[in-house]
Enzyme design. Sequence first.
Site, PDB file in Angstrom:
ATOM      1  N   LYS A 165      25.896 -25.035  10.127  1.00 23.58           N
ATOM      2  CA  LYS A 165      26.007 -24.901  11.589  1.00 23.58           C
ATOM      3  C   LYS A 165      27.478 -24.819  11.995  1.00 23.58           C
ATOM      4  O   LYS A 165      27.854 -24.006  12.825  1.00 23.58           O
ATOM      5  CB  LYS A 165      25.345 -26.083  12.319  1.00 23.58           C
ATOM      6  CG  LYS A 165      23.859 -26.153  12.307  1.00 23.58           C
ATOM      7  CD  LYS A 165      23.155 -25.144  13.198  1.00 23.58           C
ATOM      8  CE  LYS A 165      22.845 -23.872  12.464  1.00 23.58           C
ATOM      9  NZ  LYS A 165      21.620 -23.767  11.736  1.00 23.58           N
TER      10      LYS A 165
ATOM     11  N   TRP B 215      24.668  -3.024  14.155  1.00 21.35           N
ATOM     12  CA  TRP B 215      25.366  -4.051  13.383  1.00 21.35           C
ATOM     13  C   TRP B 215      25.856  -3.327  12.142  1.00 21.35           C
ATOM     14  O   TRP B 215      25.070  -2.928  11.289  1.00 21.35           O
ATOM     15  CB  TRP B 215      24.392  -5.175  13.042  1.00 21.35           C
ATOM     16  CG  TRP B 215      25.000  -6.378  12.424  1.00 21.35           C
ATOM     17  CD1 TRP B 215      25.577  -7.438  13.077  1.00 21.35           C
ATOM     18  CD2 TRP B 215      25.073  -6.691  11.032  1.00 21.35           C
ATOM     19  NE1 TRP B 215      25.997  -8.372  12.175  1.00 21.35           N
ATOM     20  CE2 TRP B 215      25.707  -7.940  10.908  1.00 21.35           C
ATOM     21  CE3 TRP B 215      24.677  -6.027   9.872  1.00 21.35           C
ATOM     22  CZ2 TRP B 215      25.952  -8.544   9.685  1.00 21.35           C
ATOM     23  CZ3 TRP B 215      24.916  -6.624   8.650  1.00 21.35           C
ATOM     24  CH2 TRP B 215      25.549  -7.870   8.566  1.00 21.35           C
TER      25      TRP B 215
ATOM     26  N   GLU C 254      29.015 -21.454  10.980  1.00 21.09           N
ATOM     27  CA  GLU C 254      28.482 -20.313  11.716  1.00 21.09           C
ATOM     28  C   GLU C 254      29.071 -20.164  13.095  1.00 21.09           C
ATOM     29  O   GLU C 254      29.409 -19.059  13.500  1.00 21.09           O
ATOM     30  CB  GLU C 254      26.962 -20.483  11.921  1.00 21.09           C
ATOM     31  CG  GLU C 254      26.127 -20.164  10.746  1.00 21.09           C
ATOM     32  CD  GLU C 254      24.651 -20.170  11.115  1.00 21.09           C
ATOM     33  OE1 GLU C 254      24.148 -21.229  11.519  1.00 21.09           O
ATOM     34  OE2 GLU C 254      24.011 -19.122  10.999  1.00 21.09           O
TER      35      GLU C 254
ATOM     36  N   LYS D 224      20.748 -12.457  14.060  1.00 24.81           N
ATOM     37  CA  LYS D 224      19.624 -13.395  14.122  1.00 24.81           C
ATOM     38  C   LYS D 224      18.526 -13.006  13.141  1.00 24.81           C
ATOM     39  O   LYS D 224      17.799 -13.843  12.638  1.00 24.81           O
ATOM     40  CB  LYS D 224      19.073 -13.396  15.548  1.00 24.81           C
ATOM     41  CG  LYS D 224      17.972 -14.413  15.788  1.00 24.81           C
ATOM     42  CD  LYS D 224      18.499 -15.823  15.696  1.00 24.81           C
ATOM     43  CE  LYS D 224      17.441 -16.867  15.958  1.00 24.81           C
ATOM     44  NZ  LYS D 224      17.866 -18.189  15.419  1.00 24.81           N
TER      45      LYS D 224
ATOM     46  N   CYS E 299      20.637  -4.364  13.528  1.00 25.19           N
ATOM     47  CA  CYS E 299      20.452  -3.306  14.527  1.00 25.19           C
ATOM     48  C   CYS E 299      19.192  -3.531  15.351  1.00 25.19           C
ATOM     49  O   CYS E 299      18.214  -4.080  14.854  1.00 25.19           O
ATOM     50  CB  CYS E 299      20.334  -1.963  13.830  1.00 25.19           C
ATOM     51  SG  CYS E 299      21.756  -1.588  12.811  1.00 25.19           S
TER      52      CYS E 299
ATOM     53  N   HIS F 111      32.938 -35.627  -8.935  1.00 27.73           N
ATOM     54  CA  HIS F 111      32.946 -34.670 -10.040  1.00 27.73           C
ATOM     55  C   HIS F 111      33.754 -33.425  -9.700  1.00 27.73           C
ATOM     56  O   HIS F 111      33.621 -32.401 -10.364  1.00 27.73           O
ATOM     57  CB  HIS F 111      31.511 -34.305 -10.432  1.00 27.73           C
ATOM     58  CG  HIS F 111      30.725 -35.493 -10.891  1.00 27.73           C
ATOM     59  ND1 HIS F 111      30.977 -36.116 -12.096  1.00 27.73           N
ATOM     60  CD2 HIS F 111      29.745 -36.206 -10.283  1.00 27.73           C
ATOM     61  CE1 HIS F 111      30.162 -37.155 -12.227  1.00 27.73           C
ATOM     62  NE2 HIS F 111      29.414 -37.237 -11.134  1.00 27.73           N
TER      63      HIS F 111
ATOM     64  N   ARG G 195      20.286 -10.536  18.411  1.00 26.60           N
ATOM     65  CA  ARG G 195      20.162 -10.244  16.981  1.00 26.60           C
ATOM     66  C   ARG G 195      21.518  -9.959  16.341  1.00 26.60           C
ATOM     67  O   ARG G 195      21.635  -9.957  15.119  1.00 26.60           O
ATOM     68  CB  ARG G 195      19.261  -9.019  16.786  1.00 26.60           C
ATOM     69  CG  ARG G 195      17.818  -9.265  17.152  1.00 26.60           C
ATOM     70  CD  ARG G 195      17.095  -7.958  17.375  1.00 26.60           C
ATOM     71  NE  ARG G 195      17.071  -7.104  16.213  1.00 26.60           N
ATOM     72  CZ  ARG G 195      16.061  -7.006  15.357  1.00 26.60           C
ATOM     73  NH1 ARG G 195      14.988  -7.715  15.557  1.00 26.60           N
ATOM     74  NH2 ARG G 195      16.108  -6.190  14.328  1.00 26.60           N
TER      75      ARG G 195
ATOM     76  N   GLU H 201      22.900 -28.365   6.072  1.00 32.66           N
ATOM     77  CA  GLU H 201      22.615 -27.739   7.365  1.00 32.66           C
ATOM     78  C   GLU H 201      23.746 -28.027   8.367  1.00 32.66           C
ATOM     79  O   GLU H 201      24.152 -27.136   9.128  1.00 32.66           O
ATOM     80  CB  GLU H 201      21.257 -28.243   7.893  1.00 32.66           C
ATOM     81  CG  GLU H 201      20.819 -27.721   9.236  1.00 32.66           C
ATOM     82  CD  GLU H 201      20.702 -26.205   9.325  1.00 32.66           C
ATOM     83  OE1 GLU H 201      20.813 -25.504   8.307  1.00 32.66           O
ATOM     84  OE2 GLU H 201      20.538 -25.713  10.454  1.00 32.66           O
TER      85      GLU H 201
ATOM     86  N   ASN I 215      17.196   1.376  12.087  1.00 28.50           N
ATOM     87  CA  ASN I 215      17.492   0.000  11.686  1.00 28.50           C
ATOM     88  C   ASN I 215      17.167  -0.088  10.204  1.00 28.50           C
ATOM     89  O   ASN I 215      16.031   0.137   9.817  1.00 28.50           O
ATOM     90  CB  ASN I 215      16.616  -0.966  12.488  1.00 28.50           C
ATOM     91  CG  ASN I 215      16.758  -2.397  11.999  1.00 28.50           C
ATOM     92  OD1 ASN I 215      17.753  -2.748  11.348  1.00 28.50           O
ATOM     93  ND2 ASN I 215      15.778  -3.228  12.298  1.00 28.50           N
ATOM     94  N   GLY I 216      18.181  -0.366   9.390  1.00 26.22           N
ATOM     95  CA  GLY I 216      17.937  -0.448   7.952  1.00 26.22           C
ATOM     96  C   GLY I 216      19.021   0.294   7.196  1.00 26.22           C
ATOM     97  O   GLY I 216      20.130   0.470   7.712  1.00 26.22           O
TER      98      GLY I 216
HETATM   99  C1  AGP Z   1      20.820 -20.082  10.591  1.00 27.57           C
HETATM  100  O1  AGP Z   1      21.554 -20.755  11.554  1.00 27.57           O
HETATM  101  C2  AGP Z   1      21.346 -18.762  10.244  1.00 27.57           C
HETATM  102  N1  AGP Z   1      21.440 -17.924  11.370  1.00 27.57           N
HETATM  103  C3  AGP Z   1      20.826 -18.097   8.991  1.00 27.57           C
HETATM  104  O2  AGP Z   1      21.281 -18.825   7.912  1.00 27.57           O
HETATM  105  C4  AGP Z   1      19.294 -17.937   8.876  1.00 27.57           C
HETATM  106  O3  AGP Z   1      18.705 -19.187   8.696  1.00 27.57           O
HETATM  107  C5  AGP Z   1      18.975 -17.014   7.700  1.00 27.57           C
HETATM  108  O4  AGP Z   1      19.517 -15.743   7.950  1.00 27.57           O
HETATM  109  C6  AGP Z   1      17.486 -16.889   7.448  1.00 27.57           C
HETATM  110  O5  AGP Z   1      16.841 -16.342   8.552  1.00 27.57           O
HETATM  111  P1  AGP Z   1      15.292 -16.407   8.705  1.00 27.57           P
HETATM  112  O6  AGP Z   1      14.904 -17.804   8.935  1.00 27.57           O
HETATM  113  O7  AGP Z   1      15.007 -15.529   9.885  1.00 27.57           O
HETATM  114  O8  AGP Z   1      14.676 -15.860   7.458  1.00 27.57           O
END
Ligand code: AGP
Length: 628
Positions: free
Chosen positions: A504, A74, A507, A623, A2, A523, A27, A500, A100-101
């Site tokens: 990516k 959100w 996501e 974000k 949010c 394995h 965000r 990673e 927010n929360g």
């Molecule tokens: C990364 O592409 C993601 N959006 C997500 O995994 C992110 O790295 C994770 O939420 C941690 O966020 P931060 O680095 O703001 O703590």
Amino acid sequence: MCGIVGYIGTQTATEILVSGLERLAYRGYDSAGVATISEGKLNCIRAKGKLHNLREKLERDVTHAQIGIGHTRWATHGKPEEHNAHPHLDSNTKIAVVQNGIVENYRELREELKNKGVEFRSETDTEVIPHLISQYLTDSTLTFLDAVQKTISRLEGAFAIAVINADNPYELIVARQQAPITLGFGQGEFFCASDVTALLPHTRAVLSLENGEIARMSPLGVEIYTFTGQRVSRFPRTLDWNPGQVEKQGFRHYMLKEIHEQPGVVRSSLETYLNPNWHADENPDFSPINLGLSSQLYDNIDYIQIVACGTSWHAGLIGKYLLEQLAGIPTTIDYASEYRYSPKPVIPHTLTIGVTQSGETADTIAALEMEQARRSKLESKFQAQLLAITNRPESTIGQLCNHIINTQAGIEIGVAATKTFIAQVLGFYYLALDLAYHRKTLSNERLTEIIDGLRHIPDSIEKTLETQDHAIEELAHEFTQETEDFIFIGRGINFPIALEGALKLKEISYIHAEAYPAGEMKHGPIALLDHKVPVVAVAMPGSVYEKVISNAQEAKARDARLIGVTSAMNVQEAAHTFNDVLTVPEVEELLSPILAVIPLQLLSYHIAVIKGLDVDQPRNLAKSVTVE
Ligand code: AGP
């Protein structure tokens, strides 16, 4: 997560609120709304979906209010529908609240209010707040500020709120309990936002509320109190950011812009942290790295623990490798969301590192807070030493930790972390090299070799972008129709790069992807392979290169299409193994993750673009993950 924006001043509030919300859109959100007060009347407009839906509604309902609050939601409690969108109002349509929360005890508060005849219009946890404020104002002679304070004392959980009241049209009340909220100071006008990006066009004088603080903002100024009513005296600080940092600057997406910003980020980080006067042959008695951390810290580390989430966790995994292999310090890494409920035994002389690009991730912050709290009652050798590796030193993690490595990446808007990842990884190189220097675990010659290698990285990233972007875009076309699964493999320092690459892809392209240490395939995961499952192998020349190649051959024998990420020097040999070869300039193995990740960022980006997906704001993601 949010987003909150608030305004009080002399300009028309609505445009400031909506454009602020647009700056917070990165965000992640699924509905939005604003509430303003004009001529003593509260006006609240909300809309499901994207912000242009809200804009359309607002155009039909113009007010010239000079006070208001706005919100991007959100969804956590209740579906992403208009009736659950914020602001939420009391039954008399006098009080509007954005949050927010999460209010954890909202169920019992809801029951209590229902028993008093309150009718709820949403399924959210937030709606209890305006009703409670309203009750306190009706049942007593409390001021608006006191009624909000009293309401907060009933709430459990981590949250930030902004509240307006049609009966007090010159007051905007803002409070923070473990979720970020920042105040902005203009000339005769004041702002609040859950992220400073919303404030940048208006002011750079900002002040982040601390946990347990409440602010009363009026056109005359801002007063800050603790939740127990004590006045607090604090001063804003000036941000050195410029609004251009949050523009696309001609790129099609923020993610692409941020991928292309990586050479510049690395250059600025190297300029900040490499000591230009250090020359190994002169046997200097100072470190080649200039992190500005206290020498007392270095004398007192026997053990390092890293906590982080998502991509930042991947950076931490590379960090663990470097800290152990270069500085010889036993290091563990945990998902912050796990660590906070199953912490490691308390070991003396421990450095705890939190890694985060937003600086606000609730799990990471909670893990660090827990670490600080549980050690605070113990003797000095057990006391918490908290180090933040972040690009947002002004954020909550910056306030919490006694040491900070500012990664110099600046703000990142694309939800998929790219430049902030590279910058975090560099932060770990500096820390490991600095510790290695202080502990004499590396010779000066070896330090020079590594540092010289780091100096070449910006040019090598540029070269990778120049030579690979188009080829990877072409390749991406082959995976947009029928590909449902991808496997990524890597070993040693490049296993985190496989993780990673897979993250990516998941996501932003919504293709299922898993990553494994290459030696683990046989394995179990090898059973997944057939001609429909492409395998990406991070095969950078070095100690485990041959091993990765033979693991890749095993996948090929199961008909998998093999994509290799390797050094340009190696391309002919690699062509014998891989169907497709993505190359980066020659680089020593120790530094290879910084380059190897670039083709994988491009691959996921192009697949998502070709599939027509929302690269910068992928579905369901945020974000800044400020709830647990
Ligand atoms: C990364 O592409 C993601 N959006 C997500 O995994 C992110 O790295 C994770 O939420 C941690 O966020 P931060 O680095 O703001 O703590």
